[in-house]
Design a protein around this motif. Structure first.
Motif, PDB file in Angstrom:
ATOM      1  N   ARG A  41       0.837  -1.194   0.000  1.00  0.00           N
ATOM      2  CA  ARG A  41       0.000   0.000   0.000  1.00  0.00           C
ATOM      3  C   ARG A  41       0.879   1.254   0.000  1.00  0.00           C
ATOM      4  N   ILE A  42       0.715   2.052  -1.035  1.00  0.00           N
ATOM      5  CA  ILE A  42       1.351   3.376  -1.084  1.00  0.00           C
ATOM      6  C   ILE A  42       0.280   4.332  -1.604  1.00  0.00           C
ATOM      7  N   ASP A  43      -0.173   5.213  -0.781  1.00  0.00           N
ATOM      8  CA  ASP A  43      -1.269   6.102  -1.181  1.00  0.00           C
ATOM      9  C   ASP A  43      -0.799   7.265  -2.041  1.00  0.00           C
ATOM     10  N   ASP A  44       0.399   7.732  -1.754  1.00  0.00           N
ATOM     11  CA  ASP A  44       0.858   8.941  -2.427  1.00  0.00           C
ATOM     12  C   ASP A  44       1.462   8.601  -3.794  1.00  0.00           C
ATOM     13  N   GLN A  45       0.935   9.227  -4.855  1.00  0.00           N
ATOM     14  CA  GLN A  45       1.391   8.868  -6.199  1.00  0.00           C
ATOM     15  C   GLN A  45       2.826   9.300  -6.476  1.00  0.00           C
ATOM     16  N   ALA A  46       3.273  10.369  -5.817  1.00  0.00           N
ATOM     17  CA  ALA A  46       4.673  10.785  -5.991  1.00  0.00           C
ATOM     18  C   ALA A  46       5.602   9.704  -5.422  1.00  0.00           C
ATOM     19  N   THR A  47       5.161   9.081  -4.333  1.00  0.00           N
ATOM     20  CA  THR A  47       5.963   8.005  -3.735  1.00  0.00           C
ATOM     21  C   THR A  47       5.979   6.784  -4.658  1.00  0.00           C
ATOM     22  N   ILE A  48       4.839   6.479  -5.250  1.00  0.00           N
ATOM     23  CA  ILE A  48       4.785   5.349  -6.194  1.00  0.00           C
ATOM     24  C   ILE A  48       5.758   5.606  -7.342  1.00  0.00           C
ATOM     25  N   THR A  57       4.071  19.767   7.635  1.00  0.00           N
ATOM     26  CA  THR A  57       4.706  18.453   7.740  1.00  0.00           C
ATOM     27  C   THR A  57       4.577  17.645   6.450  1.00  0.00           C
ATOM     28  N   PHE A  58       3.396  17.706   5.827  1.00  0.00           N
ATOM     29  CA  PHE A  58       3.170  16.909   4.613  1.00  0.00           C
ATOM     30  C   PHE A  58       4.129  17.343   3.505  1.00  0.00           C
ATOM     31  N   ILE A  83      12.871   4.984   0.241  1.00  0.00           N
ATOM     32  CA  ILE A  83      11.817   5.919  -0.149  1.00  0.00           C
ATOM     33  C   ILE A  83      10.556   5.727   0.695  1.00  0.00           C
ATOM     34  N   SER A  84      10.172   4.484   0.888  1.00  0.00           N
ATOM     35  CA  SER A  84       8.931   4.254   1.635  1.00  0.00           C
ATOM     36  C   SER A  84       8.887   2.828   2.171  1.00  0.00           C
ATOM     37  N   GLY A  85       7.853   2.540   2.940  1.00  0.00           N
ATOM     38  CA  GLY A  85       7.643   1.186   3.451  1.00  0.00           C
ATOM     39  C   GLY A  85       8.280   0.948   4.799  1.00  0.00           C
ATOM     40  N   GLN A  86       8.279  -0.319   5.201  1.00  0.00           N
ATOM     41  CA  GLN A  86       8.824  -0.704   6.498  1.00  0.00           C
ATOM     42  C   GLN A  86      10.052  -1.599   6.387  1.00  0.00           C
ATOM     43  N   VAL A  90       2.860  11.718   7.732  1.00  0.00           N
ATOM     44  CA  VAL A  90       4.053  11.084   7.164  1.00  0.00           C
ATOM     45  C   VAL A  90       3.769   9.646   6.733  1.00  0.00           C
ATOM     46  N   GLU A  91       2.831   9.009   7.374  1.00  0.00           N
ATOM     47  CA  GLU A  91       2.510   7.623   6.993  1.00  0.00           C
ATOM     48  C   GLU A  91       2.041   7.560   5.545  1.00  0.00           C
ATOM     49  N   SER A  92       1.264   8.544   5.149  1.00  0.00           N
ATOM     50  CA  SER A  92       0.749   8.571   3.788  1.00  0.00           C
ATOM     51  C   SER A  92       1.889   8.714   2.781  1.00  0.00           C
ATOM     52  N   VAL A  93       2.767   9.665   3.018  1.00  0.00           N
ATOM     53  CA  VAL A  93       3.864   9.913   2.067  1.00  0.00           C
ATOM     54  C   VAL A  93       4.849   8.750   2.053  1.00  0.00           C
TER      55      VAL A  93
END
Lengths: 524, 343
Positions: A241-248, B150-151, B170-173, B283-286
């Motif tokens: 799950r990645i909601d933000d499209q910039a992150t995708i 913050t966003f 970049i993201s994830g755990q 931050v969880e979203s980004v």
């Protein structure tokens, strides 16, 4: 002793101490963490496909396969009785399927040799159990097979389904109905029909088995005993799950994610990368639904004038970077069984004339839209601007989709104007025609639309077993709806995706089918 | 003449106050959720549900009863530690929170550690060199950083430090290929508990940047409070006397200025720690991380009353617990607080 009024001006020694503290604390953490930054482990990435998805998967329970996120995941874990290929109904677990002449029952023959991931064979009892369970749960997918009455296992490979009334849409809806391992589910049924267990467990026979489900990440491994086994499918699929499209976008560019839907703004963001960008053909249609039963939009002249005022081409270009097609009818442009209607077009002079002829002036309308979609907000603002050119004031009011659903329960509460993006839940034109425009479909009829002529046609289609004959009727219904200006079709929009270039089978075969991760293969 | 209060009684009073706060909070959220438009049964039944199916779901979820009856049922379950069943997932709300909370807690704890490690030394350094141009530069820089949304800061940090410079994931755990057994639900801790140091390092690398971003507004506030407290205390007569008596500068700061100056900072940490759990959604979203914030946002979207209630109560409990910890810390370290609270 006098109290000093000035601030202290000494230069203490703590400079080095403080610097050390910062370095030892945050700095060390950053260095420790940073060394691993952006790196994948030594796992065989070629055999693992990581797909980014947006919005929460509430549950993996196929009872909620009416929800897109659940459906996309369940496609990997479960099988359906029938499926669609390029808009045509094709066998899946059921090798044959026929309606009775009065469209009140269906006879199915099951494919032999299908086994669940548990090792249990898939038999007619599992089909009956699954359908009965959906009825008992009473939520989600049952809404699409609400005419289900009962079913009988004639023998291990034959099932007879009885319907409460004729329903020509039922068979198509079976493409969203997944078959559960009855023995396994019964063991975990508890007092909630195993809903809490199926939340994060797999009881299917699909091409992948669930390995883990936690924190929005679902890892699945290829089922080697799948009846339609293909060694080109990836050994492992991970849904992240990645909601933000910039992150995708950034994760795909970095090679950490292999595919996902991207923003229209990121169309050219993958140049020089091992990534293919494509557009799913006309995924959904943006449309405005008028309340045709009460309020100012009950007047057809108002609806016609609003339709004529909007700059469709400008909006498609500005908002969607021309990724789509101007609509030419109430349903998405690439559904079948559509009449030949002119494309929506702006004509401000005609719009003014329509209002003048109807004796309408100083008109104020209210439109509801979902603010969580920036594209919807942009279209709403553009319409507001265009309507001001014909002397109509448009008030914009945001609304959550859940609240909108509640408002559909009573035509008096349906918004005068509602902007929506809609697609067929499976590739049958009837599913949109019947649910959206039949006056008896309170709760799904988007505009409180009621026209006896359209109702008669829809009721005829429901009892017509012949697909070609139904097709003609659906086309007639759409002509009637369009003639009543019941909706304002804007454009059918294509969604953009980006995939690692060696991943194949990511195209959407036809509208309503959505992207099927089960068809993904890796390598040349 | 004041009466001595036993510390246990002090704690009991605080706990009772906390329970009262949580009950008030639960009641307010329940009323607000019932007041906003939307039909939970309609959403739970599904988009294509017939009116009969919606009615059946309404009865099944107990939504056909009066609001007071629903509220009393909710309280009854709560007394037994049962947060109920989610109308959207059909799973236990308690289990769902237990699944999501560790991820948020991991980021929040690291964010507090970063704030404390950076803000307090920097504030002390800045206060003790409060007249130079560098001090003004530091102050303006901190204010600018603390004032950034913050966003937006998360997107900026991710783009620069992760996507361009590859300093952080970049993201994830966890990166693909790592897996850790589910013990606490916090990947870094779980990896450490299982003795998998590479996985722990990888998991921690995924925490640092979200935590840094989350810590910046808190660190900015902490910096300002600490700095002004140090300046205020440094100007007091007993410091002047100590200086005149020849107390060394380092000792003066360490023993006589910093300890009293940290009193409001400790209170601030306690209050902010709970707030971090609700602001973590930004931050969880980004950063594509699961957590309590995104869970609550989704529950609000689908009008899942019990899940929203559960999330709010858990965040409320964290705020109450951190306030209690702060009170106890103050009680132990500050004789003035002891005198005021226990006598």
């Amino acid at each position: 002793m006098p109290v000093p009024t000035h601030r202290p001006r000494w230069r203490p020694a703590p400079g080095r101490l403080l610097t050390s503290a910062i370095a030892a604390g945050a700095g060390a953490a950053v260095l420790l963490a940073g060394c691993a930054g952006g790196q994948s482990s030594g796992a065989d990435r070629d055999e693992t496909t990581v797909i980014a998805y947006r919005n929460q998967i509430d549950t993996l329970d196929p009872a909620r396969a009416d929800y897109q996120q659940t459906d996309n995941s369940d496609q990997l874990l479960y099988d359906t009785l029938i499926g669609y290929d390029k808009g045509k109904m094709v066998p899946q677990v059921a090798s044959t399927f026929t309606y009775s002449p009065d469209v009140t029952s269906i006879d199915l023959t099951l494919r032999s040799g299908v086994t669940f991931h548990s090792g249990n064979p898939l038999t007619a009892k599992d089909v009956v159990y699954s359908l009965d369970r959906y009825k008992a749960v009473g939520q989600g997918i049952i809404g699409q097979i609400s005419t289900y009455k009962s079913s009988t296992a004639v023998d291990d490979s034959h099932v007879k389904i009885e319907l409460t009334q004729p329903d020509s849409l039922f068979m198509g809806a079976l493409s969203r109905v997944y078959i559960l391992d009855s023995k396994l589910v019964a063991q975990h049924a508890g007092s909630d029909q195993a809903q809490s267990w199926l939340l994060d467990h797999d009881a299917g026979s699909g091409p992948f088995t669930l390995v883990s489900a936690s924190g929005g990440t679902y890892q699945m491994s290829r089922a080697d005993k799948f009846w339609d086994f293909d060694a080109k499918r990836p050994k492992t699929i991970i849904l992240r799950r990645i909601d933000d499209q910039a992150t995708i976008r950034d994760e795909i560019r970095a090679g950490n994610v292999d595919g996902g839907w991207i923003s229209y703004d990121d169309k050219d963001a993958f140049a020089g990368k091992n990534v293919v960008v494509g557009a799913s053909p006309d995924t959904f249609q943006m449309a405005i639904y008028f309340n045709t039963s009460t309020g100012p939009t009950a007047n057809p002249a108002v609806r016609e004038a609003v339709r004529l005022a909007f700059d469709y081409k400008g909006a498609l270009s500005t908002i969607y970077k021309d990724q789509g097609t101007i609509a030419n009818g109430p349903l998405p442009t690439n559904l079948t069984c559509r009449p030949d209607l002119p494309a929506s077009a702006q004509d401000l002079n005609k719009a003014k004339a329509v209002l003048a002829d109807a004796g309408l002036s100083d008109l104020t309308l209210t439109m509801r839209y979902q603010p969580n979609f920036p594209e919807h907000a942009a279209a709403a603002t553009l319409l507001q601007s265009d309507l001001s050119k014909i002397g109509v004031k448009l008030k914009l009011e945001p609304i959550a989709f859940s609240d909108y659903l509640t408002m559909l329960n009573d035509p008096k509460t349906i918004p005068s104007i509602m902007l929506l993006g809609e697609g067929a839940s499976y590739p049958d034109t009837g599913v949109m025609v019947v649910n959206t425009f039949w006056s008896k479909k309170i709760g799904t009829n988007r505009g409180g639309y009621a026209n006896p002529a359209a109702d008669a046609l829809i009721e005829k289609a429901i009892v017509t077993p012949d697909a070609d004959a139904r097709c003609k009727i659906y086309s007639q219904v759409q002509q009637t709806v369009d003639g009543d200006y019941a909706t304002m079709p804007l454009y059918t929009v294509s969604m953009l995706w980006a995939w690692r270039s060696d991943i194949k089978g990511t195209d959407i075969p036809s509208p309503g089918e959505g992207i099927s991760y089960r068809s993904i293969t890796v390598g040349s | 003449m004041s009466r001595y209060v036993h510390p246990a009684l002090f704690i009991a009073r605080r706990l009772l106050g906390g329970i009262g706060t949580l009950l008030t909070l639960a009641t307010m959220v329940f009323i607000l959720l019932k007041a906003i438009p939307g039909d939970e049964a309609r959403v739970a039944a599904g988009e294509w549900a017939t009116p009969d199916q919606v009615a059946a779901v309404r009865a099944k979820l107990g939504l056909d009863r009066g609001v007071l009856s629903q509220y009393l049922s909710f309280l009854g379950r709560l007394l037994h530690g049962d947060l109920g069943v989610s109308s959207s997932t059909h799973g236990s709300v308690g289990s769902a929170i237990a699944d999501q909370l560790p991820s948020t807690a991991e980021v929040a704890v690291v964010a507090v550690l970063i704030s404390v490690t950076v803000a307090i030394p920097l504030a002390a350094f800045s206060a003790l060199r409060s007249s130079g141009a560098w001090d003004s530069t530091r102050r303006v820089t901190v204010l600018m950083l603390a004032g950034m949304p913050t966003f937006w800061l998360a997107l900026l940090a991710q783009s620069l430090l992760s996507a361009k410079l590859h300093v952080f994931p970049i993201s994830g755990q966890l990166s693909v290929g790592y897996s850790v057994p589910h013990v606490t639900g916090a990947p870094t801790l779980d990896a450490l508990l299982s003795g998998d140091l590479p996985a722990a390092r990888d998991a921690f690398s995924h925490v640092v940047l979200p935590a840094m971003v989350l810590s910046i507004p808190q660190a900015g506030l902490m910096y300002r409070v600490t700095r002004s407290e140090i300046l205020r205390i440094a100007a007091r007569p007993h410091i002047t006397v100590a200086r005149a008596a020849g107390v060394g500068r380092a000792r003066l700061v360490r023993k006589h200025i910093l300890p009293p100056a940290l009193t409001p900072v400790i209170i601030l940490i306690g209050v902010d720690f709970g707030t971090l759990f609700s602001t973590a959604i930004l931050v969880e979203s980004v950063f594509g991380r699961p957590g309590l914030g995104s869970m609550m946002t989704n529950a609000i979207r689908v009008k899942d009353t019990l899940t929203v209630e559960g999330c709010v109560l858990v965040i409320g409990m964290i705020v109450v617990a951190s306030s209690l910890v702060v009170d106890l810390v103050q009680l132990v370290r500050d004789p003035r607080v002891r005198a005021a609270e226990l006598s």
